[in-house]
Design a protein around this motif. Structure first.
Motif, PDB file in Angstrom:
ATOM      1  N   GLU A   1      -1.496   7.719   5.611  1.00  0.00           N
ATOM      2  CA  GLU A   1       0.342   7.210   5.350  1.00  0.00           C
ATOM      3  C   GLU A   1       1.324   6.486   4.778  1.00  0.00           C
ATOM      4  O   GLU A   1       1.727   6.346   4.245  1.00  0.00           O
ATOM      5  N   LEU A   2       0.561   5.891   5.163  1.00  0.00           N
ATOM      6  CA  LEU A   2       1.261   4.163   4.736  1.00  0.00           C
ATOM      7  C   LEU A   2       1.379   3.556   3.658  1.00  0.00           C
ATOM      8  O   LEU A   2       2.584   3.903   3.179  1.00  0.00           O
ATOM      9  N   GLU A   3       0.650   4.122   2.712  1.00  0.00           N
ATOM     10  CA  GLU A   3       0.427   3.990   1.130  1.00  0.00           C
ATOM     11  C   GLU A   3       2.417   4.895   0.831  1.00  0.00           C
ATOM     12  O   GLU A   3       2.265   4.460  -0.199  1.00  0.00           O
ATOM     13  N   GLU A   4       1.289   5.721   1.003  1.00  0.00           N
ATOM     14  CA  GLU A   4       2.515   7.430   0.666  1.00  0.00           C
ATOM     15  C   GLU A   4       4.484   6.858   0.726  1.00  0.00           C
ATOM     16  O   GLU A   4       5.371   6.994   0.504  1.00  0.00           O
ATOM     17  N   GLY A   5       4.300   6.247   2.602  1.00  0.00           N
ATOM     18  CA  GLY A   5       5.362   5.621   2.624  1.00  0.00           C
ATOM     19  C   GLY A   5       6.151   4.410   1.801  1.00  0.00           C
ATOM     20  O   GLY A   5       7.569   4.335   1.751  1.00  0.00           O
ATOM     21  N   LEU A   6       4.847   3.408   1.423  1.00  0.00           N
ATOM     22  CA  LEU A   6       5.472   2.451   0.517  1.00  0.00           C
ATOM     23  C   LEU A   6       5.510   2.519  -0.699  1.00  0.00           C
ATOM     24  O   LEU A   6       6.350   1.537  -1.293  1.00  0.00           O
ATOM     25  N   GLU A   7       5.304   3.349  -0.556  1.00  0.00           N
ATOM     26  CA  GLU A   7       5.686   3.168  -2.348  1.00  0.00           C
ATOM     27  C   GLU A   7       7.092   4.215  -2.687  1.00  0.00           C
ATOM     28  O   GLU A   7       7.909   4.033  -3.754  1.00  0.00           O
ATOM     29  N   ILE A   8       7.402   5.044  -1.937  1.00  0.00           N
ATOM     30  CA  ILE A   8       8.931   4.655  -1.351  1.00  0.00           C
ATOM     31  C   ILE A   8       9.598   4.253  -0.964  1.00  0.00           C
ATOM     32  O   ILE A   8      10.614   3.747  -1.832  1.00  0.00           O
ATOM     33  N   LYS A   9       9.340   3.078   0.147  1.00  0.00           N
ATOM     34  CA  LYS A   9      10.112   1.611   0.545  1.00  0.00           C
ATOM     35  C   LYS A   9       8.780   0.826   0.518  1.00  0.00           C
ATOM     36  O   LYS A   9       8.618   0.819   1.808  1.00  0.00           O
ATOM     37  N   PRO A  10       8.857   0.374  -0.871  1.00  0.00           N
ATOM     38  CA  PRO A  10       7.702  -1.212  -0.217  1.00  0.00           C
ATOM     39  C   PRO A  10       7.872  -2.259   0.311  1.00  0.00           C
ATOM     40  O   PRO A  10       7.232  -2.593   1.016  1.00  0.00           O
ATOM     41  N   ASN A  11       9.618  -2.346   0.234  1.00  0.00           N
ATOM     42  CA  ASN A  11      10.171  -3.417   0.961  1.00  0.00           C
ATOM     43  C   ASN A  11      10.046  -3.636   2.372  1.00  0.00           C
ATOM     44  O   ASN A  11      11.297  -3.567   3.508  1.00  0.00           O
ATOM     45  N   THR A  12       9.445  -3.227   3.833  1.00  0.00           N
ATOM     46  CA  THR A  12       9.239  -2.559   5.039  1.00  0.00           C
ATOM     47  C   THR A  12       8.071  -3.443   5.397  1.00  0.00           C
ATOM     48  O   THR A  12       6.752  -3.543   5.385  1.00  0.00           O
ATOM     49  N   SER A  13       8.554  -4.857   5.741  1.00  0.00           N
ATOM     50  CA  SER A  13       6.986  -5.546   6.174  1.00  0.00           C
ATOM     51  C   SER A  13       6.894  -5.312   7.496  1.00  0.00           C
ATOM     52  O   SER A  13       5.438  -5.215   7.239  1.00  0.00           O
ATOM     53  N   SER A  14       6.842  -4.171   8.528  1.00  0.00           N
ATOM     54  CA  SER A  14       6.334  -4.109   9.353  1.00  0.00           C
ATOM     55  C   SER A  14       5.000  -2.976   9.007  1.00  0.00           C
ATOM     56  O   SER A  14       3.601  -2.722   9.226  1.00  0.00           O
ATOM     57  N   ALA A  15       5.762  -1.715   7.708  1.00  0.00           N
ATOM     58  CA  ALA A  15       4.842  -0.987   7.319  1.00  0.00           C
ATOM     59  C   ALA A  15       3.842  -1.612   7.016  1.00  0.00           C
ATOM     60  O   ALA A  15       2.743  -1.702   6.123  1.00  0.00           O
ATOM     61  N   GLN A  16       4.194  -2.504   5.792  1.00  0.00           N
ATOM     62  CA  GLN A  16       2.953  -3.656   5.237  1.00  0.00           C
ATOM     63  C   GLN A  16       1.732  -4.080   5.980  1.00  0.00           C
ATOM     64  O   GLN A  16       0.699  -4.049   5.509  1.00  0.00           O
ATOM     65  N   PHE A  17       2.893  -4.768   7.199  1.00  0.00           N
ATOM     66  CA  PHE A  17       1.521  -5.259   7.820  1.00  0.00           C
ATOM     67  C   PHE A  17       0.483  -4.571   7.984  1.00  0.00           C
ATOM     68  O   PHE A  17      -0.308  -4.276   8.326  1.00  0.00           O
ATOM     69  N   ASP A  18       0.863  -3.297   8.563  1.00  0.00           N
ATOM     70  CA  ASP A  18       0.504  -1.987   9.558  1.00  0.00           C
ATOM     71  C   ASP A  18      -0.958  -2.039   8.387  1.00  0.00           C
ATOM     72  O   ASP A  18      -1.758  -1.672   8.481  1.00  0.00           O
ATOM     73  N   LEU A  19      -0.552  -1.790   7.224  1.00  0.00           N
ATOM     74  CA  LEU A  19      -1.600  -1.662   5.607  1.00  0.00           C
ATOM     75  C   LEU A  19      -2.289  -2.781   5.961  1.00  0.00           C
ATOM     76  O   LEU A  19      -3.894  -2.526   5.584  1.00  0.00           O
ATOM     77  N   GLY A  20      -1.552  -3.628   5.578  1.00  0.00           N
ATOM     78  CA  GLY A  20      -2.874  -4.906   5.464  1.00  0.00           C
ATOM     79  C   GLY A  20      -4.213  -4.669   7.119  1.00  0.00           C
ATOM     80  O   GLY A  20      -5.005  -5.356   6.426  1.00  0.00           O
ATOM     81  N   ASN A  21      -3.275  -4.512   7.829  1.00  0.00           N
ATOM     82  CA  ASN A  21      -4.511  -4.370   9.258  1.00  0.00           C
ATOM     83  C   ASN A  21      -5.184  -3.517   8.713  1.00  0.00           C
ATOM     84  O   ASN A  21      -6.641  -3.840   9.153  1.00  0.00           O
ATOM     85  N   THR A  22      -5.077  -2.266   8.251  1.00  0.00           N
ATOM     86  CA  THR A  22      -6.019  -0.973   8.062  1.00  0.00           C
ATOM     87  C   THR A  22      -6.483  -1.318   6.788  1.00  0.00           C
ATOM     88  O   THR A  22      -8.119  -1.528   6.922  1.00  0.00           O
ATOM     89  N   TYR A  23      -6.329  -1.759   6.303  1.00  0.00           N
ATOM     90  CA  TYR A  23      -6.965  -2.422   5.047  1.00  0.00           C
ATOM     91  C   TYR A  23      -8.898  -3.676   5.024  1.00  0.00           C
ATOM     92  O   TYR A  23      -9.589  -3.287   5.491  1.00  0.00           O
TER      93      TYR A  23
END
Length: 283
Positions: free
Chosen positions: A134-156
């Motif tokens: 879910e996070l990867e798909e969202g960030l493909e469209i809006k990559p400069n979303t710091s909170s989502a990138q942070f959540d993705l970092g935690n997930t990885y």
């Protein structure tokens, strides 16, 4: 790590900002059954907006009651379902939250904030693969979303993919230079990689942004203590524990992605007589 509700509130605000409620003048037409349904939907959207406003004032129970009514009035609109789902996730009713968010996504598959919030909910359930999707798909469209990138970092991080985790944190900081949680977590990775000096630099950087954050302050104190700078380390650690008592709990630190090396050094730090006496005084 910041309170998850802060990140969810950000996603909620981002999502609400992207829809508008029609002005009353747009529906002032002669009565028809269709118009009646439009008026109900309009009222439902207004209820949804009221719910989002109440969240900003931390009135979650009142917000939840309005969101429930909003989905009854406007069941074919994605916004009420999105707000209801987000509120359930905030209250840790994750199954209800995910079901509502899925309904919202069915109604508006291209709305990325739903994906970000759904990813956050899956992470909290421990379903890290689903969270990443879910996070990867969202960030493909809006990559400069710091909170989502942070959540993705935690997930990885949870998936053991440390290099991808590091990249996601770095992208979070690139999108928002003062996003201290990502800077803090870069320090956590560096420490586990054996690069204590770089970890210390990251935690100092995080504290330069916000000096009242317990997590980087404690991590820095433990790191300095482990390097023999005991007096400075103990002072920093005691200040951190005074700011937030939860950080004396190793399990809590593990949940916040502290790795084995840092936890081992933290256990030694917490066993230091001066620190142990201080903790007992806090109790």
């Amino acid at each position: 790590m910041p309170n998850r509700n802060i990140l969810l509130s950000f996603f909620l605000t981002l999502g609400i900002s992207q829809f508008s409620i029609p002005a009353n003048g747009q529906v002032l037409l002669p009565y028809t059954p269709q118009l009646d349904m439009e008026q109900l939907e309009l009222q439902g959207l207004k209820m949804a907006e009221e719910a989002s406003q109440l969240v900003r004032f931390q009135q979650h129970d009142h917000a939840l009651s309005r969101a429930k009514l909003a989905v009854q009035l406007a069941p074919q609109k994605y916004q009420p379902w999105f707000i209801l789902g987000t509120l359930y996730v905030m209250k840790q009713d994750l199954d209800l939250g995910i079901n509502a968010l899925k309904k919202s996504l069915d109604l508006e598959p291209k709305e990325i904030t739903i994906k970000f919030t759904l990813g956050n909910a899956y992470f909290q359930q421990g379903k890290y693969q689903l969270a990443a999707i879910e996070l990867e798909e969202g960030l493909e469209i809006k990559p400069n979303t710091s909170s989502a990138q942070f959540d993705l970092g935690n997930t990885y991080f949870k998936l053991g993919q440390m290099q991808k985790s590091m990249i996601a944190y770095q992208q979070a900081v690139a999108a928002q230079v003062d996003f201290w949680p990502a800077i803090n977590n870069i320090g956590l990775i560096k420490y586990e990689q054996g690069n204590k000096e770089e970890a210390i630099a990251q935690w100092r950087r995080a504290l330069k942004i916000n000096s009242e954050q317990a997590e980087p302050k404690l991590a820095l104190g433990v790191a300095l203590y482990s390097q023999g700078q005991k007096e400075q380390g103990i002072q920093l650690g005691k200040t951190a524990l005074k700011l937030d008592h939860k950080y004396r709990d190793l399990e809590y630190l593990h949940e916040n992605l502290w790795g084995k090396k840092l936890l081992k050094d933290t256990q030694k730090f917490l066993s230091e007589p001066e620190v142990d006496i201080f903790i007992n005084q806090l109790k």
